[in-house]
Design an enzyme around this catalytic site. Sequence first.
Site, short mmCIF file in Angstrom:
data_model
loop_
_atom_site.label_atom_id
_atom_site.label_comp_id
_atom_site.label_asym_id
_atom_site.label_seq_id
_atom_site.Cartn_x
_atom_site.Cartn_y
_atom_site.Cartn_z
N ASP A 1 -6.08 -1.87 17.20
CA ASP A 1 -6.43 -0.61 16.56
C ASP A 1 -5.92 0.54 17.43
O ASP A 1 -5.89 0.42 18.66
CB ASP A 1 -7.95 -0.47 16.37
CG ASP A 1 -8.31 0.49 15.25
OD1 ASP A 1 -8.71 0.03 14.17
OD2 ASP A 1 -8.17 1.71 15.45
N ASP B 1 -0.68 1.55 18.82
CA ASP B 1 -0.06 2.23 17.68
C ASP B 1 1.00 1.28 17.14
O ASP B 1 1.91 0.88 17.87
CB ASP B 1 0.57 3.54 18.15
CG ASP B 1 1.21 4.35 17.03
OD1 ASP B 1 1.65 3.75 16.03
OD2 ASP B 1 1.29 5.58 17.16
N VAL B 2 0.91 0.91 15.87
CA VAL B 2 1.82 -0.10 15.33
C VAL B 2 3.26 0.39 15.22
O VAL B 2 4.14 -0.40 14.87
CB VAL B 2 1.34 -0.62 13.96
CG1 VAL B 2 0.01 -1.35 14.10
CG2 VAL B 2 1.25 0.51 12.94
N TYR C 1 3.15 7.90 -0.26
CA TYR C 1 2.26 6.76 -0.04
C TYR C 1 2.57 5.58 -0.97
O TYR C 1 2.77 4.45 -0.47
CB TYR C 1 0.80 7.20 -0.19
CG TYR C 1 -0.19 6.10 0.04
CD1 TYR C 1 -0.47 5.63 1.32
CD2 TYR C 1 -0.86 5.51 -1.04
CE1 TYR C 1 -1.39 4.61 1.53
CE2 TYR C 1 -1.78 4.49 -0.84
CZ TYR C 1 -2.04 4.06 0.44
OH TYR C 1 -2.94 3.04 0.64
N LYS D 1 4.04 1.95 0.33
CA LYS D 1 3.31 0.72 0.08
C LYS D 1 4.10 -0.23 -0.82
O LYS D 1 3.99 -1.46 -0.69
CB LYS D 1 1.94 1.03 -0.53
CG LYS D 1 0.96 1.64 0.47
CD LYS D 1 0.66 0.67 1.62
CE LYS D 1 -0.50 1.13 2.46
NZ LYS D 1 -0.83 0.16 3.54
#
Length: 274
Positions: free
Chosen positions: A33, A61-62, A175, A179
């Site tokens: 996370d 942080d991904v 968004y 996605k």
Amino acid sequence: MTTVGIVTGAGRGMGEACARRLADTVDVLLLVDLDAEAAARVAKDLNDSGARAAAEPFGLDVTDREGLARLAARVAEAGTLRAVAHAAGISPTMADWRRIFEVDLVGTALLAEALRPLATEGTAHVYFSSMSPLLAGVDPDPAVGEILDEPLREDFLDRIREAVGPDLEQSTLAYPWAKYGVARFARKEAVRLGPVGARVCSLAPGIIDTPQGRQEAAKQSSMRRLVEATPLGRTGRSEEVAAVVAFMLSDEASFLNGIDVLVDGGVFAAVRDR
């Protein structure tokens, strides 16, 4: 063999629910996370509860390649990668269009890139997509699809902005496009990892009662209308989504691969033909 699981976005909401559901399915569970304190809280709770897995918080942080390399190294050190639930992401009210793409789509591709060498027989990934591309009718032509298929190109954001047009700078449009890219990426990754016996799917939640979901609902009246249109007459619960994720990652779903699973209480079925 020591089995290792990863849950991203594990500090709250659907990610936390996935962590709690998966804690009895692997030997080591890495809770990723951006909020390291939140991940540590969940890890402590799981360890105190006597869950099978030794839960470890992992602040990350991904979109951080170096951090993802550290994550992959920790997995390799701990054992064999068994399950990945990638729930980390941001929604329209949380950032501008570029950051939405960076976290939701590019971050997914970066995570997959880092973990790809660890895939083996029985490894399974679930990436969180969304029902929003279905509602928005995202259906790119092949040329735009080819751009979406290369989210790690340095000029990706400029290319997708030029291909879709200036409206993409609206976060409410960025968004669903991002996605959609996640679901598309999962299909491609399923083809890449299939030969080693690993599986990749995506999961599209509907309107789920989480802190992030409530933030969106407070600012978007359309979400309230969608809840009203849901045949089950309510929002979903994080635990309900986590139950589906757990199945998708389990050996019982060993032939489930390259598909986007919609978990929305039937709302898309109710509104699609209106």
